[in-house]
Write an enzyme that holds these catalytic residues in place. Structure first.
Site, PDB file in Angstrom:
ATOM      1  N   GLU B  56      -1.991   0.285  -5.562  1.00 45.85           N
ATOM      2  CA  GLU B  56      -1.685  -0.610  -4.450  1.00 45.85           C
ATOM      3  C   GLU B  56      -2.818  -0.673  -3.428  1.00 45.85           C
ATOM      4  O   GLU B  56      -3.523   0.313  -3.219  1.00 45.85           O
ATOM      5  CB  GLU B  56      -0.423  -0.116  -3.726  1.00 45.85           C
ATOM      6  N   ASP B 227      10.351   4.345  -3.366  1.00 44.22           N
ATOM      7  CA  ASP B 227       9.270   3.651  -2.681  1.00 44.22           C
ATOM      8  C   ASP B 227       8.552   2.623  -3.540  1.00 44.22           C
ATOM      9  O   ASP B 227       7.473   2.173  -3.186  1.00 44.22           O
ATOM     10  CB  ASP B 227       8.266   4.652  -2.106  1.00 44.22           C
TER      11      ASP B 227
END
Lengths: 343, 343
Positions: B56, B227
């Site tokens: 990410e 998450d």
């Protein structure tokens, strides 16, 4: 540990190998990756716009290797003594997510942008193209000239910039490579008779660097500078009478020259021309436009090329970027090991 | 030049300053930035998912400073001897786009995640909370324990992990800080009587680490591990009977525990509790959940904190990341200057 190529190292490597040889090698890597286009995870870049400029992250990935580039674009930077565009990038191993290679990409982006332009021109310009007009003589200009000579057989260069010092700089820098540039008196004078027209100016505005009347039959337009929302260089009438080729349509429609056109304006994806799935130039009279905005796959190619090129050489150093405790669940133990024993 | 804090330097700085002092300092920076939440340019992180894990990029910006973090999440990494999460990040000057500070963030992310949890608990847990149950004793556990003691007055820790070695590691690492942990026999045994429950497990799955029957009135749930898409820890029935607090709803609805709930499931943004625009805990019986996924503003705070803390110290080195020719339009001149003169 990851290998890191800083600015000084990139400069020394580029000087040692020679910019033309780098451009030729990079074009081969780009062609390989563009042929594998469907194999990439692709997304438009993530941009943070301010009144000063833009900061962008450009990620992409194959099933093996992830890449991203950090890059800014600040048109007012040169007037303040800074580079318009600076960048750095990284490769990581998709299997464990660990970074493997980092490099400055200010210089490398200049190489990859020129190599991509030349790759596109090999597919889109008339095979007998010999002269290129260059409007805009900033940081990108030398790289474009060398790439088009090395890959495309272009030997004549006519240049124009509103800043005479920039034209003089380009002439001075290219002379050692045996390239003589002709300084034009205006944009119109510059493009007269050219087979290829490269526009590469930096203003963040809807500018008309090139009007439709200046683009005759058979010309290939290599449009570099229109690369973010609100920043274009071409008269829309040029796009209407040309066939337009792009990198990644979802990004180009936001950032490229075609941001001036309707959402369904027809374009051809460059990778499809490389694989033969779509035609490139189909006649000597056709006007072709490469509406270049720069895409993450090109940075992937550039990083991969430099990583391979410097492997086993003295160029680059190892940096300590990944915390790797012996027990992967014991990250805290790294600190504990460095703390003096408590009473 | 930009300042760079590598892993070794981050470890030495953390050991020298002490992890608790870092956590307390970081909470203050986080509180300052969360109060200024509307002033940040915010976007959900850009994720590249594969069967191995996720990579990410997490950007954010104020009108002065841009930040981003590169971070991976590979649940299968520890079994192969790698960290689940590794990261590094950067600050840049919005005015010219130049990077100013780079740091490893594997360790720093552990600090910022724990500091964010503790900041939330100060607003959401009962003020008389003294005991915390911790389910999951991986890399994040020590940081959570130290943060909750330093900021929240928690003194009793009951821990549970399916891996006994992980529990033993946590007990061993916390002992020098005067913290005695009680190893539980099961998740249910662990949470019995706890004021605060922290879930921090790594499996990428819709797991039910905590069932609704285990969460009694007045408990604050600090849910860390859920998450990313497809990765949750809580029984949805807990969310239904609790008030849920989040960082940035557009990201949490994709990644957090509330990905299990309808799109309009009511949540409160944590920053609004800090500024007083929204209530936090309103009664001793209320169940509160901090559905933590980690947001870019927290990384901004963490980078800013370390940048300020190491300024003027021996921690960190200058790296050569920005090509800066004397004439900003003469990038090519850098190479020319390094090439031997041609005949």
């Amino acid at each position: 540990m990851a290998r890191f190529v800083d600015v000084r190292t990139m400069v020394e490597w580029a000087a040692s190998r020679g910019p033309e040889d780098i451009l030729v090698g990079l074009i081969a890597y780009l062609e390989e990756d563009f042929r594998d286009w469907p194999g990439f995870d692709k997304t438009p870049r993530v941009a943070s716009h301010t009144s000063f400029g833009v900061i962008e992250l450009m990620p992409t990935s194959t099933s093996e290797t992830y890449a991203f580039k950090y890059v800014n674009g600040h048109p007012s930077n040169p007037a303040r003594g800074y580079q318009t565009v600076t960048a750095f990038g990284m490769l990581a191993d998709v299997h464990n997510g660990y970074p493997t290679f980092l490099a400055e990409m200010t210089l490398l982006t200049a190489f990859r942008t020129a190599a991509t332009s030349a790759m596109a021109a090999k597919l889109l310009a008339r095979p007998d193209s010999r002269t290129m007009a260059m409007i805009g003589c900033g940081s990108q200009a030398e790289f474009q000239a060398l790439a088009f000579r090395a890959a495309g057989g272009v030997t004549g260069f006519r240049v124009w910039d509103t800043d005479p010092a920039a034209m003089a700089k380009l002439e001075r820098n290219l002379a050692p490579y045996g390239i003589t540039v002709v300084q034009a008196a205006s944009a119109a004078d510059c493009v007269a008779g050219a087979d290829i027209i490269t526009t590469c100016t930096a203003d963040k505005a809807y500018a008309t660097i090139l009007t439709a009347g200046l683009v005759g039959p058979g010309v290939h337009v290599n449009a570099i500078g229109g690369d973010c929302p609100g920043k274009t260089e071409l008269d829309p009438a040029i796009l209407t009478k040309a066939d337009v080729f792009v990198e990644f349509p979802p990004q180009t429609r936001i950032e490229g020259e075609i941001q001036q056109m309707p959402d369904d304006f027809p374009v051809t994806e460059l990778w499809q021309v490389l694989t033969g799935e779509a035609p490139g130039r189909t006649s000597p009279e056709q006007i072709t436009v490469f509406d270049s905005v720069g895409f993450a796959v090109e940075d992937y190619s550039a990083l991969r090329f430099v990583r391979d090129a410097v492997e086993g050489t003295e160029f680059g150093e190892e940096i300590d970027l990944i915390a790797a405790p012996a027990d992967p669940k014991d990250l805290f133990g790294l600190i504990a090991a460095a703390v003096p024993a408590r009473a």
